[in-house]
Design an enzyme around this catalytic site. Sequence first.
Site, PDB file in Angstrom:
ATOM      1  N   ASP A  13     -62.980-111.000  33.384  1.00 25.04           N
ATOM      2  CA  ASP A  13     -61.554-111.022  33.027  1.00 25.04           C
ATOM      3  C   ASP A  13     -61.026-112.454  33.047  1.00 25.04           C
ATOM      4  O   ASP A  13     -60.187-112.839  32.222  1.00 25.04           O
ATOM      5  CB  ASP A  13     -60.758-110.149  34.001  1.00 25.04           C
ATOM      6  CG  ASP A  13     -59.598-109.435  33.330  1.00 25.04           C
ATOM      7  OD1 ASP A  13     -58.852-110.106  32.596  1.00 25.04           O
ATOM      8  OD2 ASP A  13     -59.435-108.220  33.543  1.00 25.04           O
ATOM      9  N   HIS A  16     -60.920-115.010  29.908  1.00 23.33           N
ATOM     10  CA  HIS A  16     -59.765-115.185  29.015  1.00 23.33           C
ATOM     11  C   HIS A  16     -58.962-116.433  29.398  1.00 23.33           C
ATOM     12  O   HIS A  16     -58.430-117.133  28.543  1.00 23.33           O
ATOM     13  CB  HIS A  16     -58.847-113.962  29.099  1.00 23.33           C
ATOM     14  CG  HIS A  16     -59.450-112.701  28.570  1.00 23.33           C
ATOM     15  ND1 HIS A  16     -59.761-112.513  27.244  1.00 23.33           N
ATOM     16  CD2 HIS A  16     -59.799-111.547  29.200  1.00 23.33           C
ATOM     17  CE1 HIS A  16     -60.263-111.312  27.069  1.00 23.33           C
ATOM     18  NE2 HIS A  16     -60.298-110.698  28.241  1.00 23.33           N
ATOM     19  N   HIS A 193     -58.372-100.442  37.934  1.00 23.86           N
ATOM     20  CA  HIS A 193     -58.363-101.857  37.535  1.00 23.86           C
ATOM     21  C   HIS A 193     -56.923-102.237  37.223  1.00 23.86           C
ATOM     22  O   HIS A 193     -56.292-101.651  36.331  1.00 23.86           O
ATOM     23  CB  HIS A 193     -59.247-102.046  36.295  1.00 23.86           C
ATOM     24  CG  HIS A 193     -59.202-103.416  35.695  1.00 23.86           C
ATOM     25  ND1 HIS A 193     -60.150-104.380  35.962  1.00 23.86           N
ATOM     26  CD2 HIS A 193     -58.334-103.981  34.808  1.00 23.86           C
ATOM     27  CE1 HIS A 193     -59.872-105.482  35.273  1.00 23.86           C
ATOM     28  NE2 HIS A 193     -58.779-105.266  34.564  1.00 23.86           N
ATOM     29  N   HIS A 195     -53.662-105.177  36.584  1.00 20.71           N
ATOM     30  CA  HIS A 195     -53.200-106.514  36.203  1.00 20.71           C
ATOM     31  C   HIS A 195     -51.849-106.740  36.872  1.00 20.71           C
ATOM     32  O   HIS A 195     -51.099-105.797  37.136  1.00 20.71           O
ATOM     33  CB  HIS A 195     -53.111-106.670  34.684  1.00 20.71           C
ATOM     34  CG  HIS A 195     -54.430-106.957  34.050  1.00 20.71           C
ATOM     35  ND1 HIS A 195     -54.885-108.237  33.812  1.00 20.71           N
ATOM     36  CD2 HIS A 195     -55.421-106.135  33.649  1.00 20.71           C
ATOM     37  CE1 HIS A 195     -56.090-108.191  33.275  1.00 20.71           C
ATOM     38  NE2 HIS A 195     -56.443-106.918  33.158  1.00 20.71           N
ATOM     39  N   TYR A 284     -51.745-105.210  25.886  1.00 26.05           N
ATOM     40  CA  TYR A 284     -53.016-105.625  26.464  1.00 26.05           C
ATOM     41  C   TYR A 284     -52.914-107.039  27.039  1.00 26.05           C
ATOM     42  O   TYR A 284     -52.414-107.951  26.378  1.00 26.05           O
ATOM     43  CB  TYR A 284     -54.078-105.552  25.373  1.00 26.05           C
ATOM     44  CG  TYR A 284     -55.508-105.594  25.834  1.00 26.05           C
ATOM     45  CD1 TYR A 284     -56.006-104.658  26.721  1.00 26.05           C
ATOM     46  CD2 TYR A 284     -56.380-106.564  25.329  1.00 26.05           C
ATOM     47  CE1 TYR A 284     -57.333-104.689  27.113  1.00 26.05           C
ATOM     48  CE2 TYR A 284     -57.704-106.600  25.716  1.00 26.05           C
ATOM     49  CZ  TYR A 284     -58.175-105.651  26.609  1.00 26.05           C
ATOM     50  OH  TYR A 284     -59.488-105.682  26.989  1.00 26.05           O
TER      51      TYR A 284
END
Length: 336
Positions: A13, A16, A193, A195, A284
């Site tokens: 991740d 990015h 998961h 964010h 996203y």
Amino acid sequence: MGKILLTEVALRDGSHVVGHQFTKEQVRYVVEQASKAGVPYIEVTHGDGLGGSSLQYGLSKEYDIDLVKAAVEVAGDSIISVLLLPGIGTIEDLKEAYQAGARMVRVATHVTEADVSKQHIETAKSMGMETIGFLMMSHSAPPEVVLEQAKLMESYGADAVYVTDSAGAMLLGDVQARISLLKEHLSVDIGFHAHNNLSLAVANSLAAIEAGANRIDGSVCCLGAGAGNTQTEVLVGVLDRMGIDTNIDLYRMLDLADYVRANILPAPQDITSGSFIMGYAGVYSSFLRHAVIASEKFGVDSRDILIELGKRNVVGGQEDTIIETAQQMAEKKVSV
């Protein structure tokens, strides 16, 4: 409550954040230190998974299979995992990753498209890999739909199914509703998961655990798309305070976080207006960088682009749509 199995995702991740420019040396160091700390699973691939290195998703500095090999060399007792998005990664990519030493794969689909994972999950299982179903953008479907799709992945042979908050859009109740329903109806492990776009990654991870999840993703120093993921070292410390077992050495993870902060993280992983808007709009988390580029190219506010993408329900793997959307917004602006 049983042991919580943590997967460290900074080397996937977090790709990015660094423009997919991880080197073998960086991967070796992070993997070796995470392994010494007792992290059971460490994910290593391009940010968009196996086969992601491209003009569309961003070219990697080094071939991701070479990064997997480098990770395996120093992984010790940790298992190296890879991410695969059907349509980006292929069965051949999966086989290459296995030959390189990866022993777990997370097959990721949009939350309503679990059926496209069947071949990949079955192939991984036939090779003896630990195989995880990864339902991205889980906030965008009702809990009953998430359960329906999770059951498909379980029927294909997945050892666990993840509720994946790709946009960092979930509130605590959203997490609890989805995880508790999966826990009630599935016989496999349940994962989560997060964010951190709404500053809820750690809180949501705790909510997932309380609702029955036993697999949680973390990213050291919060290194991940958008505002990052659940911060591994913080989560480990909080779980320790709660008396929940991870078998991970907190001090080693804190030391690793200091290394990442000083040597890898290009800027503080805080909640910028852009990353907040991603959570607010429900898009996203890897879209931010692409939206900023499109903003500069077409003169449209990146926040407006992200909100429009949310309205259009654009999903991971459709990064090319960001440019198209920004262009359309710019043309509309000129015509007005």
